[in-house]
Design a protein around this motif. Sequence first.
Motif, PDB file in Angstrom:
ATOM      1  N   GLN A 200      -6.896   8.338  -2.142  1.00 51.91           N
ATOM      2  CA  GLN A 200      -6.350   7.828  -0.811  1.00 51.91           C
ATOM      3  C   GLN A 200      -5.118   7.002  -1.004  1.00 51.91           C
ATOM      4  O   GLN A 200      -5.255   6.019  -1.943  1.00 51.91           O
ATOM      5  N   GLY A 201      -3.880   7.350  -0.976  1.00 59.32           N
ATOM      6  CA  GLY A 201      -2.665   6.578  -0.957  1.00 59.32           C
ATOM      7  C   GLY A 201      -1.620   7.344  -2.356  1.00 59.32           C
ATOM      8  O   GLY A 201      -2.293   7.439  -3.494  1.00 59.32           O
ATOM      9  N   GLY A 206      -1.688   4.102  -5.924  1.00 60.02           N
ATOM     10  CA  GLY A 206      -2.402   5.527  -6.086  1.00 60.02           C
ATOM     11  C   GLY A 206      -1.493   6.643  -6.961  1.00 60.02           C
ATOM     12  O   GLY A 206      -1.924   7.523  -7.415  1.00 60.02           O
ATOM     13  N   ASP A 225      -2.003  10.585   2.678  1.00 54.55           N
ATOM     14  CA  ASP A 225      -1.058   9.640   2.806  1.00 54.55           C
ATOM     15  C   ASP A 225      -1.200   9.519   4.286  1.00 54.55           C
ATOM     16  O   ASP A 225      -2.275   9.945   5.037  1.00 54.55           O
ATOM     17  N   ALA A 280      -5.227   2.653  -1.043  1.00 56.85           N
ATOM     18  CA  ALA A 280      -4.102   2.488  -0.049  1.00 56.85           C
ATOM     19  C   ALA A 280      -4.576   1.157   0.482  1.00 56.85           C
ATOM     20  O   ALA A 280      -3.759   0.344   0.742  1.00 56.85           O
ATOM     21  N   ALA A 302      -7.389  -0.255  -4.582  1.00 58.17           N
ATOM     22  CA  ALA A 302      -6.801  -1.081  -3.334  1.00 58.17           C
ATOM     23  C   ALA A 302      -7.846  -2.482  -3.559  1.00 58.17           C
ATOM     24  O   ALA A 302      -8.899  -2.260  -4.213  1.00 58.17           O
TER      25      ALA A 302
END
Length: 400
Positions: A200-201, A206, A225, A280, A302
């Motif tokens: 994720q991200g 990421g 994204d 993210a 994250a």
Amino acid sequence: MTPHSPAPLISLTWTDHITGRKGYLVVDRLVRGVSSGGLRMREGCTLDEVAGLARGMTMKEALHFDADDARARYIPLGGAKGGIDCDPREPEANGVLVRYLRAVRPYVESVWTTGEDLGLTQDLVDRAAAEAGLVSSVQAVFPLLDDEAAARRRLADAFAVTVDGIGMDELVGGCGVAESALAALDRAGMAHRDARVSVQGLGTMGGATARFLSRAGLRVVAIADVKGTIANPAGLDVEALLAARDAYGTVDRSALREGDHELSADAWLTTDAEVLVPAAVSYAVDGVNQAWIQARWVVEAANMPVLPEAEALLAARGITVLPDVVVNSGTNAWWWWTLFGDIGADAEEAFGHTRRAMRALIDLMLARAEADGCTPREAAHAIVADRLPVMAERFGWYAR
């Protein structure tokens, strides 16, 4: 067991007199009179969020303290964090950032070293700090350096290093996250080629993580994204997606290949993969959507992406969460390894040092978790609880 003071040393809220936007600073702990922690900017940022991140920084610093390594020049600092409740893409954002730094300037000058975090690049922080009248965003640490001028040149040279068009400040964090995942796979005896990854991200952390995992032989099958999730069971072309992203990590969909699919924003959670990397935002995995996860490992790139309730439910299902306080600590440590002179402005030296440090931390944490019959996060807390008293006795909170 609490590995930090029950209340932060400093906690303040700032209100911008022009826009009404709020900003926060929390210094959780000092070591030798100095603390370390980035400055984030995002819509909805809160004081509680910043306080939690500051406590996490206390842990990250302590986890990189080795009382038996007499060669290390970097002595870990205390933990702190700053946050501004503003969308960094808003036209007013830079003005808010500059006024915030002017307001907290006495803290940056004396006790708080800061830098890029969610929503802000180091370049933005540096330019705003200069406009606010600061010498540097890390000037509070300068009195602890043997040779300030040489240290500042070394750090500037390191920030100028790029690898395949991406700066070291972006890459080293992802290198640490990737090595954390690889260490867990190796301990479990899983071949890298057999592991699929969902991320994720595709921003700073990421994107770099996806690159290092892909180059290590893992198959990145999903990347999310702000527009949604891009997936391909056969594996995504990570380099092509990195080349097609904008400054905020959003991928230009014209770069997708045949076989790439556009799915919903939360499809990264349900993707069939062994390794899940939330890279993210905070609070991405909660008590409800954790049930969708089938991965074997959740690797927290994250800060605070998995809520405590969700982590307990994942553990009950046999899914291991590798905690952020260990996994994403490489960026912060790289700053100090470079500034204090443990490494030079060289990519391979930085990657090698990061890989060795992160693998040692992951192995130590997982071994402690197995021995104590607890989660990796609880094991990390236990290691910190062992180290903080040693740091306090040896270096003190306030002594310069």
